[in-house]
Enzyme design. Structure first.
Site, PDB file in Angstrom:
ATOM      1  CB  SER A  29      -2.648   0.815  -7.262  1.00 10.56           C
ATOM      2  OG  SER A  29      -1.403   1.107  -7.218  1.00 10.56           O
ATOM      3  CG  HIS A  59      -3.547   4.154  -9.883  1.00  2.00           C
ATOM      4  ND1 HIS A  59      -4.524   5.253 -10.401  1.00  2.00           N
ATOM      5  CD2 HIS A  59      -3.061   4.569  -9.208  1.00  2.00           C
ATOM      6  CE1 HIS A  59      -3.838   6.349  -9.448  1.00  2.00           C
ATOM      7  NE2 HIS A  59      -2.632   5.771  -8.990  1.00  2.00           N
ATOM      8  CG  ASP A 109       0.734   4.924  -8.183  1.00  2.32           C
ATOM      9  OD1 ASP A 109       0.195   6.255  -8.531  1.00  2.32           O
ATOM     10  OD2 ASP A 109       0.275   4.212  -7.299  1.00  2.32           O
ATOM     11  CG  MET A 157       5.459   7.720  -6.883  1.00  2.00           C
ATOM     12  SD  MET A 157       5.430   6.819  -4.989  1.00  2.00           S
ATOM     13  CE  MET A 157       3.953   5.872  -5.471  1.00  2.00           C
ATOM     14  CG  HIS A 185      -1.167   9.634  -9.227  1.00  2.00           C
ATOM     15  ND1 HIS A 185      -0.818   9.010  -8.349  1.00  2.00           N
ATOM     16  CD2 HIS A 185      -0.722  10.669  -9.598  1.00  2.00           C
ATOM     17  CE1 HIS A 185      -1.049   9.613  -7.151  1.00  2.00           C
ATOM     18  NE2 HIS A 185      -1.505  10.936  -7.505  1.00  2.00           N
ATOM     19  CG  MET A 233       1.918  11.371  -7.386  1.00  2.00           C
ATOM     20  SD  MET A 233       1.625   9.553  -5.551  1.00  2.00           S
ATOM     21  CE  MET A 233       1.778   8.402  -6.949  1.00  2.00           C
ATOM     22  CG  MET A 253      -3.130  12.141  -3.638  1.00  2.00           C
ATOM     23  SD  MET A 253      -2.625  11.127  -4.174  1.00  2.00           S
ATOM     24  CE  MET A 253      -2.068  10.176  -3.585  1.00  2.00           C
ATOM     25  CG  ASP A 295      -4.344   6.847  -5.828  1.00  2.00           C
ATOM     26  OD1 ASP A 295      -4.301   6.386  -4.863  1.00  2.00           O
ATOM     27  OD2 ASP A 295      -3.124   7.497  -5.822  1.00  2.00           O
TER      28      ASP A 295
HETATM   29  C1  DX5 Z   1      -0.138   6.836  -3.546  1.00  2.00           C
HETATM   30  C2  DX5 Z   1      -0.609   5.572  -4.615  1.00  2.00           C
HETATM   31  C3  DX5 Z   1      -1.911   4.922  -4.487  1.00  2.00           C
HETATM   32  C4  DX5 Z   1      -0.552   3.521  -3.986  1.00  2.00           C
HETATM   33  C5  DX5 Z   1      -2.319   2.876  -3.683  1.00  2.00           C
HETATM   34  O1  DX5 Z   1       1.219   7.537  -3.435  1.00  2.00           O
HETATM   35  O2  DX5 Z   1      -0.635   7.015  -5.692  1.00  2.00           O
HETATM   36  O3  DX5 Z   1      -2.026   5.203  -5.918  1.00  2.00           O
HETATM   37  O4  DX5 Z   1      -0.863   2.866  -4.492  1.00  2.00           O
HETATM   38  O5  DX5 Z   1      -2.521   1.703  -2.684  1.00  2.00           O
HETATM   39  P1  DX5 Z   1      -3.397   1.136  -1.619  1.00  2.00           P
HETATM   40  O6  DX5 Z   1      -4.285   0.568  -1.896  1.00  2.00           O
HETATM   41  O7  DX5 Z   1      -2.479   0.421  -1.086  1.00  2.00           O
HETATM   42  O8  DX5 Z   1      -2.989   2.710  -0.389  1.00  2.00           O
HETATM   43 ZN    ZN Z   2      -1.804   6.639  -7.359  1.00  2.00          ZN
END
Ligand code: DX5
Ligand code: ZN
Length: 224
Positions: A9, A33, A35, A37, A66, A68, A137, A175
């Site tokens: 990620s 991956h 993310d 947000m 992903h 969010m 999650m 995740d």
């Molecule tokens: C959290 C994200 C994850 C995060 C995972 O909201 O969706 O993808 O980056 O990071 P680690 O592996 O450090 O928990």
């Molecule tokens: Zn994620």
């Protein structure tokens, strides 16, 4: 049914060195991956299309996005245009999730839905026959570096068993908080796609960390 795969990620990497960070992942890593947000769906803001385009320019393999964000239909196709190869969103903040899944598929990417730790599998039941990836999650969404929530493991098993019963083929992605220890439990419960942020990017040898995670998952994965 699926071979295990580790998805580092990029939220957990040094973004000032994005290019070097992803080139240090080694040949075993085929998918990143990413993310996204928005500070509304989750209490944090990460990055969007401009960073995605920069990443695409230095990464030749797959990028799993992903989302969010609230109202994912408004932005999802921009991430496809920016080079995503799969896109997952959280359906409870989308008015027409099925229509969005179908639209994204028609645009040529694999599609997924995300499930928060506190939400049951039943909340995404209408989408299971439409998806390539079920994103479960295992931390509260919003931040890298949190501890894996073991209470999600029964949902992983439920997803695995339901996939078999229904004759479906979606990947089961976990995740959040995936480490060399927790990946064993997740794999044994039925997961096969493993997002790993901190446990890859905080390691000195990122390629070695990703390979070790993959080997740990392969050794523990549920097969029947
Ligand atoms: C959290 C994200 C994850 C995060 C995972 O909201 O969706 O993808 O980056 O990071 P680690 O592996 O450090 O928990
Ligand atoms: Zn994620």
């Amino acid at each position: 049914m699926h071979t295990p795969e580790i998805l580092p990620s990029v939220l957990a990497c040094d973004l000032a060195r994005l290019s070097e960070e992803v080139s240090a992942l080694g040949p075993d890593v085929r998918t990143l991956h990413f993310d996204v947000m928005d500070g509304r769906y989750v209490p944090n803001i990460s990055f969007g299309q401009p960073v995605m385009r920069s990443l695409r320019a230095v990464w030749q393999h797959d990028i799993d996005v992903h989302l969010m964000i609230v109202d994912p239909a408004r932005y999802a196709s921009e991430f496809v245009a920016a080079g995503a190869t799969s896109v997952a969103f959280h359906p409870e903040v989308e008015d027409e999730p099925l229509a969005l899944l179908r639209r994204l598929r028609a645009e040529g990417v694999r599609v997924g839905v995300g499930v928060r730790p506190e939400h049951p599998l039943e909340s995404v039941a209408p989408f299971l026959s439409e998806i390539d990836v079920l994103l479960l999650m295992t931390v509260s969404p919003g931040f890298a570096g949190q501890a894996f929530l073991t209470e999600v493991l029964p949902k992983v098993t439920e997803a695995y068993e339901r996939r078999t019963e229904d004759g479906l083929a979606y990947r089961i992605q976990v995740d959040g908080g995936v480490t060399a220890d927790t990946i064993v439990d997740a794999a044994a419960a039925g997961a096969d796609w493993f997002v790993a942020g901190t446990s890859v990017f905080a390691a000195e040898d990122r390629a070695g960390a990703a390979s070790a995670l993959r080997d740990a998952a392969a050794g523990a994965m549920r097969t029947g």
